[in-house]
Design an enzyme around this catalytic site. Sequence first.
Site, short mmCIF file in Angstrom:
data_model
loop_
_atom_site.label_atom_id
_atom_site.label_comp_id
_atom_site.label_asym_id
_atom_site.label_seq_id
_atom_site.Cartn_x
_atom_site.Cartn_y
_atom_site.Cartn_z
N HIS A 115 16.78 -42.39 35.37
CA HIS A 115 18.15 -41.80 35.69
C HIS A 115 19.02 -42.61 36.49
O HIS A 115 19.91 -42.11 36.93
CB HIS A 115 17.91 -40.32 36.27
N CYS A 122 34.28 -51.14 32.52
CA CYS A 122 33.46 -52.60 32.40
C CYS A 122 32.26 -52.98 33.10
O CYS A 122 31.72 -51.88 33.38
CB CYS A 122 34.86 -53.69 33.04
N GLN A 143 12.03 -40.12 37.52
CA GLN A 143 13.28 -39.40 37.14
C GLN A 143 14.25 -39.49 38.50
O GLN A 143 15.40 -38.85 38.28
CB GLN A 143 12.90 -37.95 36.91
N CYS A 187 39.18 -54.11 37.08
CA CYS A 187 39.78 -53.45 35.94
C CYS A 187 40.73 -52.03 36.24
O CYS A 187 41.50 -51.60 35.26
CB CYS A 187 39.03 -53.04 34.52
N CYS A 210 31.51 -49.47 37.25
CA CYS A 210 32.66 -49.05 36.75
C CYS A 210 32.15 -48.37 35.47
O CYS A 210 31.37 -48.50 34.86
CB CYS A 210 33.53 -50.23 36.48
N ALA A 226 11.34 -35.27 41.41
CA ALA A 226 11.86 -34.87 42.79
C ALA A 226 10.60 -34.41 43.94
O ALA A 226 10.87 -35.04 45.05
CB ALA A 226 12.76 -33.99 42.51
#
Length: 254
Positions: free
Chosen positions: A120, A131, A100, A157, A128, A21
């Site tokens: 990450h 799916c 990260q 879905c 989703c 970060a």
Amino acid sequence: MPDDLAALLAAADRVAVLTGAGISTDSGIPDFRGPEGLWTVDPTAERLTHWPTYRDDADVRRRSWLWRVHNPALRAEPNRSHRALARLATAGRLVGLATQNTDGLHVAAGTPRDVVQELHGTMREVECTACDWRAGMDWAVDRVVQQGDEDPQCPECGAITKAATVMFGQSLPQAALQAAADAARSSDLYLAIGSSLTVQPAAGLPQHAFETGARLVVLNAEPTPLDRLATLVLHEQIADVLPPAVEAVLGPDV
């Protein structure tokens, strides 16, 4: 000491990098655990990143979407340090850049996608949870802000959706982690930049490099657990050290 880092860069043939970060704070993105970090200022915000809580609590999902679509990171621009690493990559000096961070700024700065391993995930996409459907974050911004849908569901879905980031309780993408480990082991110089080096398995990457013979540089505002292994430790502002060192090796950025 930009000159010390420049000397190591100039002598290296295969450079690998891990960023945390700290490299993005100059782009206006706060870190998480620092004195002014997001989770330090608002400890409840960390709950938004825990997968079981997000999955089971609609209120947490609604708060998470509002936080994400208004997150300044979505509008952030790469800074000098992102661009310096992109210069190393396009010059053929980087064998891998593991990050990260989920802000997507390394790719935005010009580092080729096949060099970057987003350990990450990325907050610039939506996925989703059931799916393979995936879309840009603009989809969620439109649903939440324009259409008032506080808990958007998958258009394919009907399952819940989330930012394409790795939450606590989820596994890291194995292909990205393996590529990052391979790059670390094949490097002759490893730069750990802006990371506290406390979150595994990413924090183990510099040690892989050290154990296979690479020189290690730690560039971070605070001490890290791997400072003792490093050839060079720089507790300085990243933008004051990294861009000048890269410029010393590659010449002015024109």
